[in-house]
Design a protein around this motif. Structure first.
Motif, short mmCIF file in Angstrom:
data_model
loop_
_atom_site.label_atom_id
_atom_site.label_comp_id
_atom_site.label_asym_id
_atom_site.label_seq_id
_atom_site.Cartn_x
_atom_site.Cartn_y
_atom_site.Cartn_z
N MET A 1 -27.49 -12.22 -19.55
CA MET A 1 -28.35 -11.54 -19.06
C MET A 1 -27.79 -9.98 -18.33
O MET A 1 -27.46 -9.33 -17.66
CB MET A 1 -29.92 -11.77 -18.72
N CYS A 2 -26.54 -11.33 -17.14
CA CYS A 2 -26.03 -10.42 -16.65
C CYS A 2 -24.77 -9.83 -16.67
O CYS A 2 -23.48 -10.01 -15.81
CB CYS A 2 -25.66 -11.81 -14.38
N ASN A 3 -24.30 -9.91 -18.51
CA ASN A 3 -22.69 -9.42 -19.03
C ASN A 3 -22.50 -7.81 -18.58
O ASN A 3 -23.94 -7.63 -18.33
CB ASN A 3 -22.56 -10.38 -20.13
N LEU A 4 -21.60 -7.91 -18.81
CA LEU A 4 -21.59 -6.23 -19.09
C LEU A 4 -21.66 -5.87 -20.36
O LEU A 4 -22.26 -4.21 -20.79
CB LEU A 4 -20.22 -5.70 -18.46
N VAL A 5 -21.56 -6.66 -21.20
CA VAL A 5 -21.56 -6.16 -22.30
C VAL A 5 -22.63 -6.51 -22.99
O VAL A 5 -22.22 -8.28 -23.11
CB VAL A 5 -20.61 -5.66 -23.82
N LYS A 6 -23.29 -6.60 -24.58
CA LYS A 6 -24.86 -6.96 -24.50
C LYS A 6 -23.93 -8.19 -25.47
O LYS A 6 -23.69 -8.01 -26.94
CB LYS A 6 -25.97 -6.53 -25.16
#
Length: 393
Positions: free
Chosen positions: A388-393
Motif C-alpha cells: 500500500m505504500c508503493n508508488l505503483v500498484k
C-alpha cells in the motif's frame, strides 16, 4: 569501513558492529584505526604513539583488546583489515615523533577557504610524514611488524590519500629538495618505494586509496606499485576511477563516495561556516541509492570485472560516535549486502525496489530484535499493509 580516529568507539561498539555484519553476510571489516586526529591503538614497538596520540588513556585499544576483537570477528566469519593512514593524515604521530611530521598542529586553511591550493590538510587536523627523514621508515617498520603480529589478515591498508602539497612545503629540508628540481610526486614516490617493501616483506599485500595513483597533484608511477602486491580502493569519481584502476591491471575495492559514504548529507563540521554547512559529499546516501549502485558499471571485459574484489560502505566519523553508530550504518549497509550477494535486478533485468523494500523492512525489525538500533525505512503502517505504500500498484 569504520573510522576510529576522529571519534573513539569502545570495543563493545565494534563487536556489535561486527556481529551485525555477520548477520548481514558481510565478511570484511576495514578498520581505519588512525588518522590526523588520534592514534588510538597501542603498539608494543611504538607505545608512545598511543600514549601521546590518543584522545586519552581510556580511549585506546590495548593489545588484549585487539586480539579479543580479532578472535571475536573470526568466530563470526569476519576478517579485519587494519589501516594506519600515511604519509598524509598523520598529525596524531607528532606527539611521539615530532621530528618526522611536517606542519603538525597548524591551522589547516592558513589563507582561508577561498584559497584551497594552500591548504595544509583536507580538513582540520594537520600533519604529514616526512619522506626524507630516515626515522620515518624505522617507525613504519615497527608499526607494520606489530600489525602483522596482531592481525592475521593477509592485507594491510596503508592509506596514502589526500596529500596536501603545502604541508610538505613547510619543511625546510623538503623545500630544498623541491628547489633542486624535484617534485612532490617524486617525494611521494620516495615514500612508497621505501615503505611498500616493509609491508610485502611481512608476506602482506598493501592496500592504498586510489589517490596514490590517480591524484592529479601528487601521485606515483605504476612501476612502484606492482599489481601482484597492491590493491587500490576507489572513492572518487564514481565508476570512472574503478574503470581506470582495473584497466591498469590492479585489483580494486569500490567505496565510491557518490554511493557508499554513510557520513554524507549530515552537513559540514568546521565552525564559523557561512555556506550553510553543505556536506562536501551530499546528498545523504539513501538505502535506495546504495542498493541501485552497480560496482561493475562501465566494466565490460571479464578480465577486468574479476579484478573488482567487492564493495565497501564507509563511515567517516567527524559527526558520528557510538551513540549514533547503529542508525548511521543500518539498514543502509544491509542494502549493499543484498545488492552485492544477490544482485539488485530480477530475471527480466528490472530493479527490485518494491521487493527489496519489503525485505529490508522485515530485516530491519529483526536487527532491532538483535539489539541493533537500525533506522526505520517506512512507517509501521506500511509494514502492516504490504504494497500500500508503493508508488505503483
Amino acid at each position: 569501513m569504520l573510522d576510529t580516529s576522529r571519534s573513539y568507539f569502545p570495543v563493545r561498539d565494534l563487536k556489535r558492529l561486527i556481529g551485525a555484519m555477520a548477520a548481514n553476510k558481510m565478511n570484511v571489516f576495514h578498520w581505519h584505526i588512525t588518522d590526523a586526529q588520534s592514534f588510538p591503538i597501542e603498539l608494543p614497538s611504538e607505545p608512545e604513539l598511543a600514549e601521546k596520540g590518543a584522545y586519552g588513556p581510556e580511549m585506546r585499544y590495548s593489545v588484549e583488546d585487539v586480539r579479543d576483537l580479532v578472535e571475536f570477528a573470526l568466530d563470526h566469519g569476519v576478517r579485519i583489515v587494519p589501516e594506519i593512514d600515511s604519509p598524509g593524515h598523520a598529525g596524531s604521530w607528532a606527539g611521539a615523533h615530532p621530528d618526522i611530521v611536517t606542519c603538525a598542529n597548524m591551522f589547516w586553511l592558513p589563507d582561508g577557504p577561498d584559497n584551497w591550493s594552500t591548504r595544509l590538510a583536507s580538513e582540520p587536523g594537520t600533519g604529514q610524514l616526512n619522506p626524507l627523514h630516515p626515522k620515518t621508515y624505522r617507525v613504519l617498520r615497527h608499526i607494520f611488524s606489530d600489525l602483522a603480529s596482531l592481525f592475521p589478515d593477509p592485507f594491510i591498508h596503508a592509506g596514502a590519500d589526500e596529500i596536501a602539497p603545502s604541508c610538505w612545503s613547510t619543511d625546510p629540508t623538503i623545500r630544498s629538495y623541491l628547489a633542486a628540481g624535484k617534485t612532490l610526486s617524486s617525494l611521494l614516490s620516495t615514500f612508497i618505494n621505501s615503505s611498500h617493501p616493509l609491508i610485502t616483506s611481512l608476506n602482506r599485500t598493501a592496500i592504498y586509496w586510489e589517490d596514490v595513483l590517480l591524484n592529479a597533484e601528487v601521485n606515483v608511477p605504476g612501476s612502484l606499485l606492482p599489481p601482484s602486491t597492491t590493491i587500490l580502493q576507489t572513492w572518487n569519481n564514481g565508476p570512472n576511477n574503478t574503470k581506470l584502476i582495473v584497466s591498469a591491471g590492479y585489483r580494486s575495492i569500490v567505496s565510491s563516495s557518490d554511493f557508499y559514504y554513510l557520513d554524507c548529507g549530515h552537513g559540514d563540521f568546521p565552525g564559523n561556516d557561512s555556506s550553510g554547512g553543505v556536506s562536501w559529499c551530499g546528498p545523504f546516501k539513501t538505502w535506495q541509492m546504495i542498493y541501485d549502485y552497480d560496482i561493475l558499471e562501465g566494466i565490460e571485459e571479464e578480465e577486468e570485472a574479476r579484478l573488482v574484489l567487492g564493495g565497501e560502505v564507509a563511515l567517516w566519523t567527524e559527526q558520528a560516535d557510538g551513540e549514533v553508530l547503529d542508525g548511521r550504518v543500518w539498514p543502509r549497509a544491509a542494502a549493499m549486502a543484498e545488492a552485492l550477494w544477490s544482485g539488485n535486478r530480477d530475471e527480466t533485468g528490472r530493479k527490485r525496489h518494491a521487493e527489496a523494500t519489503d525485505r529490508l523492512n522485515g530485516w530491519r525489525e529483526r536487527m532491532v530484535w538483535r539489539g541493533i538500533k537500525a533506522e526505520p525505512i517506512q512507517p509501521l503502517w506500511c509494514r502492516k499493509n504490504p504494497g500500500m505504500c508503493n508508488l505503483v500498484k
